[in-house]
Design an enzyme around this catalytic site. Sequence first.
Site, PDB file in Angstrom:
ATOM      1  N   LYS A 200       0.861  -1.189   0.000  1.00 54.34           N
ATOM      2  CA  LYS A 200       0.000   0.000   0.000  1.00 54.34           C
ATOM      3  C   LYS A 200       0.892   1.232   0.000  1.00 54.34           C
ATOM      4  O   LYS A 200       1.403   1.647   1.040  1.00 54.34           O
ATOM      5  CB  LYS A 200      -0.922   0.042   1.224  1.00 54.34           C
ATOM      6  N   PRO A 201       1.115   1.833  -1.167  1.00 54.95           N
ATOM      7  CA  PRO A 201       1.834   3.113  -1.182  1.00 54.95           C
ATOM      8  C   PRO A 201       0.900   4.222  -0.749  1.00 54.95           C
ATOM      9  O   PRO A 201      -0.324   4.068  -0.762  1.00 54.95           O
ATOM     10  CB  PRO A 201       2.235   3.269  -2.654  1.00 54.95           C
ATOM     11  N   SER A 252       5.237   7.342  10.765  1.00 53.54           N
ATOM     12  CA  SER A 252       5.378   8.027  12.046  1.00 53.54           C
ATOM     13  C   SER A 252       5.511   7.031  13.192  1.00 53.54           C
ATOM     14  O   SER A 252       5.027   5.889  13.116  1.00 53.54           O
ATOM     15  CB  SER A 252       4.169   8.934  12.294  1.00 53.54           C
ATOM     16  N   GLU A 273      10.389   1.490  10.216  1.00 52.28           N
ATOM     17  CA  GLU A 273      11.282   2.641  10.207  1.00 52.28           C
ATOM     18  C   GLU A 273      10.426   3.854  10.519  1.00 52.28           C
ATOM     19  O   GLU A 273       9.516   4.197   9.762  1.00 52.28           O
ATOM     20  CB  GLU A 273      12.005   2.827   8.885  1.00 52.28           C
ATOM     21  N   LEU A 274      10.759   4.532  11.622  1.00 53.17           N
ATOM     22  CA  LEU A 274       9.879   5.564  12.151  1.00 53.17           C
ATOM     23  C   LEU A 274      10.565   6.926  12.168  1.00 53.17           C
ATOM     24  O   LEU A 274      11.406   7.196  11.327  1.00 53.17           O
ATOM     25  CB  LEU A 274       9.392   5.136  13.545  1.00 53.17           C
ATOM     26  N   GLU A 405      10.141  16.002  15.776  1.00 54.17           N
ATOM     27  CA  GLU A 405      10.528  15.959  14.361  1.00 54.17           C
ATOM     28  C   GLU A 405       9.720  16.992  13.574  1.00 54.17           C
ATOM     29  O   GLU A 405       8.491  17.027  13.644  1.00 54.17           O
ATOM     30  CB  GLU A 405      10.276  14.566  13.797  1.00 54.17           C
TER      31      GLU A 405
END
Length: 534
Positions: A200-201, A252, A273-274, A405
């Site tokens: 799912k992009p 996120s 990967e967050l 961030e």
Amino acid sequence: MTSTAATSGHEASKPTTVGGVVGAPSAARATQLVRRAAGGQDSAPVEIVAPFTGLASATIPQATDADVRKVFGDARQAQRSWAARPVRERQQVLTRLHDLILGRQDEILDLIQLEAGKARLDAFDEVASTALVAGYYGKHSARILGAKRVAGALPVLTKAGELRHPKGVVGVISPWNYPLALTAMDVLPALVAGNAVVQKPDNQTALSALWLHELAEEAGLPAGLWRIVLGRGSVIGDALVEEADYLCFTGSTPTGKHLAAKVAGRLTGYSLELGGKNPMIVLPDAPVAKAAAGAVTACFASAGQLCVSVERIYVHERIREEFTRAFVARAQALRLGGDLGYGADMGSLTSPNQLSSVSAHVEDARAKGATVLTGGRARPDLGPLFYEPTILADVPENVDLFAGETFGPVVSIYGYADVEDAIERANDSAFGLNASVWTGDTAAGWAVAARIKAGTVNVNEGYAATFGTVALPMGGMKESGYGRRNGAEGLLKYTESQSIAVQRGLRLRPPRPVPPKLWARGMTAGIRLLRRIR
């Protein structure tokens, strides 16, 4: 700050326009790519806009929960025959894909610029990274996945080895910011490991993933093995989590934690990967001009919308003033622009939400005493989502961007007098994704890098050295993620290990005539001997 009117790399006699961007792929081509997505033909479509102009660029159908579950079932059927193929045959697909990516890069460069709003050189970073990933796994997968022999419990008598089997169907949820490169890093190793993939992009940048999907099938990937579903996470997220034999997510930290909790209930694996709040330490012996130039790329490539980009810079007081002056001058010289071609140094943000978030962070810092050394404002004269490269000083700890961030072209500079203090402050974060160290002594830089709590650390580079070295694992510590992509680890995570041992001759229990105590003594002597031999 200057704008640029960059020219397209195409030589077409009639340049096409999509989303108001001259030279972009035609609307018909966009529609052709969208048709490669599975399901969603009867659900309400979503209109995607080009960041450079705010005009419609594509209409994306949205899959339903039922669509996604059916896709997983179909992919599971396709996976069985794919897994039965030799690894060397599977990796040949990636070798051919490597060549196709490099040979047909003009179209994907246009697509990435159209969807993500990047400068073309930043888009090329994605092309280069994707080709490197395809090349690495196209060459090394058979070696990494091959059966391994190990020393058995009893020399000669115990034959032992490890096999690797694919997980089955891998679910991949990809972000909008690096739509081509992060698709490749997650999907290609999963495929060559013998899995099927349901990806799912993000809707905003789905065309880039669909373009790579098209090339993969042209390179020989069997149809139906890699399926792409388009939709909102709130609608199809449960199906992805519940149907996948392994889940790979980039996004996120809060969403990653939520997904991890759901996956844990199924006892299936995952990698995440967050977020990041990546530091850069400039040591007192660093060449100032080189460090300032490196900081510009580390902070402002892809308009700062890169998980490994630098958002905090710690500069030794001895060179702080000189570094800051050079860094600000270089940032002010960056050319912002939204046309296709290599004329601009920085593009725009990708979405209104990002513009709002970046603006809010800067205004909050400014209101609470931070000094804006350059930038700090949107540029609607260039396009709806442009924001200037922004450098802050005197940032207090009670502002949102101090520890949170920002994910935009914003960086804060802090001084330090002692290297120990710089390392401690760099590590004083909930995140630990990437870091950068600049020095004239690379041995000293390596030593400092080893003490930073981040999954990747670059010496005299911002992020590209580790990002481009595909043989190295990439991922985060602390709240920046779990698991790794790239390298052997990025391939093996998509497999289950199986241990097989064949025992011949002497059993591992005493024969009936031998007293157990005597057997234990003999085994004790043998274990001691094995330690010396091995």
